[in-house]
Write a protein that holds these residues in place. Structure first.
Motif, PDB file in Angstrom:
ATOM      1  N   ASN A 134     -12.931   4.950 114.452  1.00  0.00           N
ATOM      2  CA  ASN A 134     -14.175   5.400 113.826  1.00  0.00           C
ATOM      3  C   ASN A 134     -14.260   4.750 112.443  1.00  0.00           C
ATOM      4  O   ASN A 134     -13.323   4.068 112.001  1.00  0.00           O
ATOM      5  N   ARG A 135     -15.368   4.965 111.763  1.00  0.00           N
ATOM      6  CA  ARG A 135     -15.586   4.274 110.490  1.00  0.00           C
ATOM      7  C   ARG A 135     -14.482   4.618 109.481  1.00  0.00           C
ATOM      8  O   ARG A 135     -13.991   3.764 108.748  1.00  0.00           O
ATOM      9  N   VAL A 138     -11.471   2.584 110.086  1.00  0.00           N
ATOM     10  CA  VAL A 138     -11.665   1.187 109.646  1.00  0.00           C
ATOM     11  C   VAL A 138     -11.486   1.119 108.127  1.00  0.00           C
ATOM     12  O   VAL A 138     -10.783   0.237 107.602  1.00  0.00           O
ATOM     13  N   LEU A 139     -12.090   2.063 107.427  1.00  0.00           N
ATOM     14  CA  LEU A 139     -11.964   2.059 105.961  1.00  0.00           C
ATOM     15  C   LEU A 139     -10.501   2.217 105.558  1.00  0.00           C
ATOM     16  O   LEU A 139     -10.021   1.562 104.631  1.00  0.00           O
ATOM     17  N   ARG A 153     -19.584  -4.246 102.757  1.00  0.00           N
ATOM     18  CA  ARG A 153     -20.325  -3.842 103.949  1.00  0.00           C
ATOM     19  C   ARG A 153     -20.117  -4.830 105.100  1.00  0.00           C
ATOM     20  O   ARG A 153     -19.779  -4.448 106.215  1.00  0.00           O
ATOM     21  N   ILE A 156     -16.592  -4.701 106.508  1.00  0.00           N
ATOM     22  CA  ILE A 156     -16.384  -3.492 107.329  1.00  0.00           C
ATOM     23  C   ILE A 156     -17.062  -3.672 108.696  1.00  0.00           C
ATOM     24  O   ILE A 156     -16.473  -3.384 109.744  1.00  0.00           O
ATOM     25  N   GLU A 157     -18.295  -4.187 108.678  1.00  0.00           N
ATOM     26  CA  GLU A 157     -19.000  -4.427 109.951  1.00  0.00           C
ATOM     27  C   GLU A 157     -18.191  -5.383 110.824  1.00  0.00           C
ATOM     28  O   GLU A 157     -18.080  -5.193 112.032  1.00  0.00           O
ATOM     29  N   ILE A 160     -15.298  -3.535 112.383  1.00  0.00           N
ATOM     30  CA  ILE A 160     -15.748  -2.620 113.447  1.00  0.00           C
ATOM     31  C   ILE A 160     -16.051  -3.426 114.707  1.00  0.00           C
ATOM     32  O   ILE A 160     -15.592  -3.094 115.806  1.00  0.00           O
TER      33      ILE A 160
END
Ligand SMILES: Cc1cc2nc3c(=O)[nH]c(=O)nc-3n(C[C@H](O)[C@H](O)[C@H](O)COP(=O)(O)OP(=O)(O)OC[C@H]3O[C@@H](n4cnc5c(N)ncnc54)[C@H](O)[C@@H]3O)c2cc1C
Ligand code: FES
Ligand code: FES
Length: 489
Positions: A134-135, A138-139, A153, A156-157, A160
């Protein structure tokens, strides 16, 4: 028999190193000896992630590989023995970029590109153990990597999207082969490395470790190296003899009894965080704020206590929990409370040749509350200015709830991690209410005379520590109040 070599896989190549100074870091080895300059040096202190590489290690059953991201700038080269080292140069399959790389291109996740290999390796490592992150996950995986120009951003994308890829990469195709090769390396005698008159040895069991330390009491123990290696990379220290504890069987296990969780001193955080989160969610959350994923993949409890820093995060939490630790000296063992380990600034009760074997954490029982507060300038990858750990046990007594047992411990408030005994006395036997909390805050001023440094002034430290007692009280009164800001992204 002892080989005076260290052997590991550099991607798929079986590499043997000898006559190399064991003070060398994996990053220096890659760039200066292997001439693989894809892995970058930003800070040489574990803070920026530019040097991130991935280590694949056999699990205990020797059936699976664990892929972990590490900071190569603060990892000594000897600790590679028996593992597969994967660098950014190894990801490409022929002319085809790995999806951890291609998604950076597709999402415009790179400008100057200096941070990019590190981000790619963190993203690769995440994909290897979690295909549906989940986000937040990832963070967490990327929190140890800094980018000065692109903005997070798009990175991170990219991570993902990369995680969603299902096709087999070359590492998956060679999986069984890699396992077989690593099993062969594990069968070799304990690795030894020497160069420039400096020595490195990695004992395999506790007797070998005790022997090394008894024979040469001036040897320096190294576990993750996330603290010790900085003395080499930042202070230009040279260590004559390093004894690596990461291969010592008895120090790298976790067991549970009915009453305790017993954690080997050389077991990295990432291997026990889930268990501690299960028993003490606040402790699990706090450990997630120790360094970065790279730091938690190698850093250990033994190192966190062993460095005797007044701002280490685990000691106050362990003291508040009433945890104990077992020390080993040449076949003899003794168990002491963690709070009795620290004597004065950077001074402990550890005798020459003695080492920390394990840490015993009592499991929670009814009526107990543990509250932990880490005050630092950033949520992730930052050292505490103050760490407050509050353990409170309450029982109903006629019409009131009374405190029957209380342990308040602080980091960053004195030369050692320390209990607030005057504050505890004020609360013992009382109800936790506005009046007792006000008295506790006053008493805290008699427990500590904090110092000022780059992280915080003495006044700030005292004020924030007093206010944390009140925060703890408010959170315990009304558990629905949102008192912590955790999500910024
Ligand atoms: C970027 C970065 C961020 C960090 N953030 C945090 C943080 O948020 N909170 C925090 O508390 N710390 C933090 N640290 C410090 C460090 O990561 C931790 O203290 C970690 O737990 C140290 O463990 P290690 O295994 O790497 O120790 P090592 O570096 O291997 O060893 C540290 C010391 O302990 C001794 N030692 C190691 N094992 C034993 C043993 N079994 N018995 C006796 N002595 C032993 C070593 O000789 C050495 O003196 C950070 C470090 C870095 C580089
Ligand atoms: S160079 Fe910055 S973390 Fe290693
Ligand atoms: S792209 Fe320049 S530092 Fe990240």
């Amino acid at each position: 028999m002892t080989t005076s070599t260290v052997r590991f896989l550099l991607n798929n190549d079986d590499v043997t190193i000898q006559n190399i100074d064991p003070n060398l870091t994996v990053l220096q080895y890659l760039r200066e000896i292997q001439f693989k300059s894809g892995t970058k040096e930003g800070c040489a202190s574990g803070d920026c992630g530019a040097c991130t590489v991935v280590l694949a290690e056999l699990d205990a059953e020797e059936k699976q590989l664990n892929y972990k991201s590490i900071n190569s700038c603060i990892t000594f080269v000897g600790s590679l023995h028996g593992k597969q080292l994967i660098t950014v140069e190894d990801l490409k399959d022929g002319a085809k970029l790995h999806h951890a790389q291609q998604t950076i291109v597709d999402n415009h996740g790179s400008q100057c590109g200096f941070c990019t290999p590190g981000f790619v390796m963190s993203s690769f490592s995440l994909h290897k153990h979690n295909q549906t992150p989940n986000r937040a996950e990832v963070l967490e995986a990327l929190a140890g990597n800094l980018c000065r120009c692109t903005g997070y951003r798009s990175i991170i994308e990219a991570a993902i999207t990369s995680s969603e890829h299902t096709e087999q990469d070359s590492f998956a195709q060679h999986y069984q082969q890699t396992i077989s090769k690593l099993i062969e390396l594990q069968k070799l005698p304990k690795p030894v490395l020497s160069g420039n008159n400096h020595q490195y040895v990695a004992p395999k069991n506790i007797d070998e470790l005790a022997y090394e330390l008894t024979n040469e009491p001036d040897s320096k123990l190294v576990a993750g190296g996330t603290d010790l290696a900085l003395s080499v990379t930042q202070n230009l220290a040279v260590i004559d003899k390093l004894v690596y504890v990461g291969n010592v069987e008895e120090l790298t296990t976790m067991t549970e009894t009915e009453s305790d969780i017993i954690i080997g001193s050389a077991l990295p955080y990432s291997k026990f965080i889930d268990t501690l989160h299960h028993y003490y969610p606040e402790l699990g959350d706090m450990i997630e704020r120790i360094g970065s994923k790279q730091v938690r993949n190698t850093g250990t409890l033994g190192g966190n206590i062993g460095n005797a820093s007044p701002i280490g995060d685990m000691p106050p939490a362990l003291i508040a929990l009433g945890a104990s630790m077992t020390l080993h000296l040449n076949g003899e063992e003794r168990t002491i409370l963690v709070e009795d380990y620290f004597v004065d600034y950077k001074k402990t009760v550890l005798k020459p040749s003695e080492f920390i074997k394990s840490i015993q954490i009592p499991k929670p029982t009814a009526g107990q509350t543990l509250k932990l507060y880490k005050i630092s300038k950033r949520i992730d990858d930052d050292i505490s200015a103050v760490l407050a750990a509050f353990f409170i046990e309450q029982k109903d007594d006629s019409d009131k709830t009374k405190i029957t047992n209380v342990r308040f411990a602080f980091g960053g408030m004195a030369g050692i991690p320390k209990r607030a005994s005057a504050t505890e006395q004020v609360l013992q036997g009382k109800s936790l209410d506005k009046e007792s909390v006000a008295q506790a805050k006053l008493a805290l001023a008699t427990d500590f005379q904090p110092m000022s440094d780059v992280r915080a002034s003495d006044k700030y430290r005292m004020k924030v520590a007093q206010n944390l007692i009140e925060k703890c009280y408010l959170e315990m009164q009304n558990r629905t109040i949102e008192t912590r800001v955790m999500n910024y992204a």
